[in-house]
Structures are given as C-alpha cells and as structure tokens.
Design a protein around this motif. Structure first.
Motif, PDB file in Angstrom:
ATOM      1  N   THR A 281      37.424  31.359  27.695  1.00 63.64           N
ATOM      2  CA  THR A 281      37.290  30.920  29.082  1.00 63.64           C
ATOM      3  C   THR A 281      38.188  31.774  29.973  1.00 63.64           C
ATOM      4  OG1 THR A 281      39.073  29.282  28.881  1.00 63.64           O
ATOM      5  CG2 THR A 281      36.828  28.541  28.352  1.00 63.64           C
ATOM      6  N   ASP A 282      38.017  31.614  31.270  1.00 61.88           N
ATOM      7  CA  ASP A 282      38.841  32.354  32.225  1.00 61.88           C
ATOM      8  C   ASP A 282      40.315  32.030  32.023  1.00 61.88           C
ATOM      9  OD1 ASP A 282      40.049  33.553  34.368  1.00 61.88           O
ATOM     10  OD2 ASP A 282      38.813  32.627  35.903  1.00 61.88           O
TER      11      ASP A 282
ATOM     12  N   LEU B 208      42.061  42.965  26.839  1.00 62.32           N
ATOM     13  CA  LEU B 208      41.794  41.676  27.486  1.00 62.32           C
ATOM     14  C   LEU B 208      41.408  41.869  28.950  1.00 62.32           C
ATOM     15  CD1 LEU B 208      44.593  39.470  25.894  1.00 62.32           C
ATOM     16  CD2 LEU B 208      42.126  39.109  25.700  1.00 62.32           C
ATOM     17  N   LEU B 209      41.978  42.867  29.601  1.00 65.00           N
ATOM     18  CA  LEU B 209      41.541  43.195  30.964  1.00 65.00           C
ATOM     19  C   LEU B 209      40.069  43.597  30.969  1.00 65.00           C
ATOM     20  CD1 LEU B 209      44.451  45.260  32.596  1.00 65.00           C
ATOM     21  CD2 LEU B 209      43.747  42.926  33.130  1.00 65.00           C
ATOM     22  N   SER B 210      39.685  44.421  29.992  1.00 65.30           N
ATOM     23  CA  SER B 210      38.280  44.837  29.891  1.00 65.30           C
ATOM     24  C   SER B 210      37.376  43.642  29.592  1.00 65.30           C
ATOM     25  CB  SER B 210      38.130  45.901  28.794  1.00 65.30           C
ATOM     26  OG  SER B 210      38.915  47.037  29.077  1.00 65.30           O
ATOM     27  N   LEU B 211      37.852  42.722  28.756  1.00 63.18           N
ATOM     28  CA  LEU B 211      37.066  41.527  28.454  1.00 63.18           C
ATOM     29  C   LEU B 211      36.853  40.683  29.708  1.00 63.18           C
ATOM     30  CD1 LEU B 211      37.202  39.266  25.399  1.00 63.18           C
ATOM     31  CD2 LEU B 211      37.586  38.190  27.605  1.00 63.18           C
ATOM     32  N   ARG B 212      37.895  40.510  30.492  1.00 59.98           N
ATOM     33  CA  ARG B 212      37.769  39.712  31.722  1.00 59.98           C
ATOM     34  C   ARG B 212      36.805  40.385  32.702  1.00 59.98           C
ATOM     35  NH1 ARG B 212      41.114  35.731  32.956  1.00 59.98           N
ATOM     36  NH2 ARG B 212      41.096  36.256  35.174  1.00 59.98           N
ATOM     37  N   LYS B 213      36.814  41.709  32.723  1.00 60.83           N
ATOM     38  CA  LYS B 213      35.888  42.414  33.602  1.00 60.83           C
ATOM     39  C   LYS B 213      34.453  42.247  33.118  1.00 60.83           C
ATOM     40  CE  LYS B 213      34.783  46.569  33.030  1.00 60.83           C
ATOM     41  NZ  LYS B 213      34.705  48.026  32.779  1.00 60.83           N
ATOM     42  N   SER B 214      34.219  42.376  31.803  1.00 60.27           N
ATOM     43  CA  SER B 214      32.868  42.282  31.262  1.00 60.27           C
ATOM     44  C   SER B 214      32.277  40.885  31.425  1.00 60.27           C
ATOM     45  CB  SER B 214      32.870  42.667  29.777  1.00 60.27           C
ATOM     46  OG  SER B 214      33.646  41.755  29.023  1.00 60.27           O
ATOM     47  N   ARG B 215      33.131  39.867  31.457  1.00 64.80           N
ATOM     48  CA  ARG B 215      32.647  38.496  31.614  1.00 64.80           C
ATOM     49  C   ARG B 215      32.581  38.054  33.067  1.00 64.80           C
ATOM     50  NH1 ARG B 215      33.449  34.592  26.707  1.00 64.80           N
ATOM     51  NH2 ARG B 215      33.303  36.078  24.988  1.00 64.80           N
TER      52      ARG B 215
ATOM     53  N   LEU C  18      44.603  50.834  36.407  1.00 65.55           N
ATOM     54  CA  LEU C  18      44.106  51.203  37.737  1.00 65.55           C
ATOM     55  C   LEU C  18      42.587  51.244  37.770  1.00 65.55           C
ATOM     56  CD1 LEU C  18      46.607  54.043  38.729  1.00 65.55           C
ATOM     57  CD2 LEU C  18      46.360  51.829  39.849  1.00 65.55           C
ATOM     58  N   LEU C  19      41.985  51.780  36.724  1.00 67.11           N
ATOM     59  CA  LEU C  19      40.527  51.858  36.666  1.00 67.11           C
ATOM     60  C   LEU C  19      39.910  50.467  36.618  1.00 67.11           C
ATOM     61  CD1 LEU C  19      38.186  53.856  36.527  1.00 67.11           C
ATOM     62  CD2 LEU C  19      38.348  53.780  34.035  1.00 67.11           C
ATOM     63  N   ASN C  20      40.510  49.572  35.859  1.00 66.63           N
ATOM     64  CA  ASN C  20      40.019  48.193  35.789  1.00 66.63           C
ATOM     65  C   ASN C  20      40.126  47.513  37.152  1.00 66.63           C
ATOM     66  OD1 ASN C  20      40.504  45.102  35.253  1.00 66.63           O
ATOM     67  ND2 ASN C  20      39.534  45.875  33.388  1.00 66.63           N
ATOM     68  N   MET C  21      41.221  47.744  37.856  1.00 70.23           N
ATOM     69  CA  MET C  21      41.400  47.174  39.189  1.00 70.23           C
ATOM     70  C   MET C  21      40.333  47.683  40.143  1.00 70.23           C
ATOM     71  SD  MET C  21      45.565  47.500  39.476  1.00 70.23           S
ATOM     72  CE  MET C  21      45.584  46.964  41.196  1.00 70.23           C
ATOM     73  N   ASN C  22      40.061  48.985  40.095  1.00 69.03           N
ATOM     74  CA  ASN C  22      39.081  49.570  41.001  1.00 69.03           C
ATOM     75  C   ASN C  22      37.671  49.068  40.702  1.00 69.03           C
ATOM     76  OD1 ASN C  22      38.150  51.636  43.005  1.00 69.03           O
ATOM     77  ND2 ASN C  22      37.210  52.530  41.196  1.00 69.03           N
TER      78      ASN C  22
END
Length: 330
Positions: free
Chosen positions: A112-113, A135-142, A192-196
């Motif tokens: 979950t979030d 985990l940052l990538s996981l949050r982005k993908s979901r 930075l890439l995840n943020m953008n």
C-alpha cells in the motif's frame, strides 16, 4: 500506538521485546512455508517444532492468524517499531533486509501507499541505498502521489550508509578500492530522475541535503594524511563593498570571508607506500608524476570534484529539473 510515541519518550526495552516477538513469529511462518515447499531437511529440528503446532492448525485459526499477521497494517507498525529500538545502523540494515526477505517470500502482504512509505523510511535510516531507490521506483510505478519526505528518506539512506566510514575507513587502500559511497552521484541522479518523472519540484533545501551526502562519510583517505583548516576572516565596510556581488557569510552577526588554509604535508615516512611511490600520468599529458605530488595539490580531490560537478549540474538543471539557485549553505 507507536506513532503517538514518535515525539515522546518510549520504553526501549518494551519495544525491543515486542519486535523480538514479531520477528520470532515472522521466522516461524517463513520456516513453515519452507518446510511445506520441501526446501528444508525433513529430519531437521524445524520439523519437530512444526509437529507441535498441528493442534493449533487443526483448530482452524492458523490461516486467519497468518493473514492478520501479514496484513499491511501489522507489517507497517512493525517497521515503525523497529526504528524505535535504537539499534546500530549496520544491525538495523541487516534486520530490515531479513524481514523483507521473509515477508516477500510469504507473498501474503499487500503493498500500500502507507506501507511502502514506512518501508522506505526504515531502509533510509538503515542505510540500504539500493533498496531505497528501488522503493522510489515502486511508488512511481504504482502511481502513489509523491511526497517530499520519501525523497528525504532516500537521501538519508546515502548519509546513513556512510556513517560506518567515519571511524572505520581503511586509509591505506588505493583510490580505486575506496567505497563507492564516497561518490554518491549516481544514486542522487536516480532520485532526481524519479522526482522529475513524478512532477515533483526540486528545492534549494533538498538540493543542499543532496550535496551534504558528499561529506557524510567523513574525512577521505587523502585528508587523513593532508589536513587543512577553515579560516573565517572578518570583513570591514570596504571589503564588504568589494564582495557585494556575492552572498556574504556571517559569524556572530559579523560578515566574514571563508578561506581554506592548507597545512604542510606529513613526514615522508608516515605516508603509505601505495601513495608515495606510485607514478601517475598527468591528466591530458604524457608526463608522469608521483601520486604523492598529485594528492598534495590542494585542487586535487575526487570527492570534492564530484560534489562541485553535481552542484554545477543543479544550477544548470539536472535530470530535467529547472535550474535552481544555491545559497551560502550550499
């Protein structure tokens, strides 16, 4: 209950006991699944322990307890609680990775979030840099909404990973064998890439925290043998006018100019042999020089060079972000 204690004193002994009980049953359920999958020796003590729980399973409550135990709410509280145990960073790091292995193998916990955010916090404070970035990538993908605190946790992971080097650095290793965390640029670029990609704006405050990661590992191998001191030179009115085009630092409410004074190098016999006798090629030329001469140059510092390059990239717009203005703290 643990959230309400976040800003108050808590009973560390009680929290550690509770976490220990959680970990005991977590390993128990994991070992049960390994036994059922045939991945454990049938004659091990694990099987004997498993037989003693047959009565509980026959009561029909084993499955319900397992689903409750691995629910997102319980798992989230467990990650909150383990951060209240005041464990050393390297111990916390191993424990978090072990828990995630057990929980992932069971496959009963729905992500979950809120759970992903608390797992990111735990991995960040444990110094698990790679896991925090994943985990940052996981949050982005979901499609979870971006929050400033999750990027702070990821940056904290880099700082926590370097804590061990503050007192345990092997200064006799050559530069190419020093830990990769000395230059955290690639992980900062991933953040930075995840943020953008999630349309989250980079601020000067967060950029400063990113730049601080370059100093989080303490003194480099070079500075252990070649020290410098920072001098704050008071400025009068005339000097202030000359520096008016630059932001002036202050110390005790007085304007000062910060300078770095290099101290003389150590005696030759105290310098590691890997440094004093090795020949290196000067950048851009065929001329060779002693590694000691290269490292004695005040302008030579791989970590400092990486930090300055990263700061310049922020000023020109890094990883798709708008250019930002750095301040005195930067």
């Amino acid at each position: 209950a643990f959230n309400t204690l976040s800003k108050k004193k808590w009973n560390v002994g009680f929290v550690r006991e509770t976490v220990s009980q959680y970990e005991y049953y977590l390993k128990y359920f994991y070992d049960q699944q390994q036994l059922q999958s045939g991945l454990v020796d049938n004659h091990s003590s694990l099987e004997r322990n498993a037989r003693s729980t047959v009565a509980t399973e026959d009561m029909g409550i084993h499955k319900e307890l397992k689903l409750l135990f691995f629910s997102p709410e319980i798992t989230e509280k467990a990650f909150i609680a383990v951060l209240r145990c005041k464990l050393p960073t390297h111990v916390l790091s191993l424990k978090i990775r072990e828990w995630e292995k057990y929980i992932g193998t069971m496959g009963l916990t729905k992500m979950t979030d809120s759970l992903s955010l608390h797992m990111l916090e735990a991995n960040g404070k444990a110094g698990n840099v790679g896991r925090a970035v994943k985990l940052l990538s996981l949050r982005k993908s979901r499609g979870y909404p971006p929050k400033a605190v999750e990027f702070v946790y990821a940056i904290t992971a880099i700082e926590a990973a370097g804590l061990f080097l503050r007192r345990n650095r092997n200064v006799f290793l050559s530069e190419d064998k020093q830990p990769q965390i000395d230059d955290p640029t690639r992980w900062l670029d991933a953040i930075l890439l995840n943020m953008n990609q999630r349309d989250f704006t980079l601020t000067t405050k967060m950029a400063n925290q990113m730049l601080h990661t370059y100093a989080s590992t303490g003194k480099s191998g070079k500075s252990r043998h070649f020290f410098y001191r920072v001098v704050k030179q008071p400025l009068d009115e005339d000097n202030c006018k000359e520096e008016e085009n630059h932001e002036i630092a202050t110390f005790w409410n007085r304007p000062v100019k910060v300078k770095m004074h290099m101290r003389p190098p150590p005696p030759y016999h105290k310098i590691p042999s890997q440094v004093r006798g090795k020949l290196l090629r000067k950048p851009g030329t065929d001329i060779k020089q002693l590694k000691l001469e290269r490292e004695s140059d005040p302008d030579w510092s791989p970590v400092l060079t990486s930090a300055i390059s990263f700061a310049d990239s922020l000023k020109h717009g890094a990883c798709g972000h708008d250019p930002i203005e750095l301040d005195v703290y930067s």
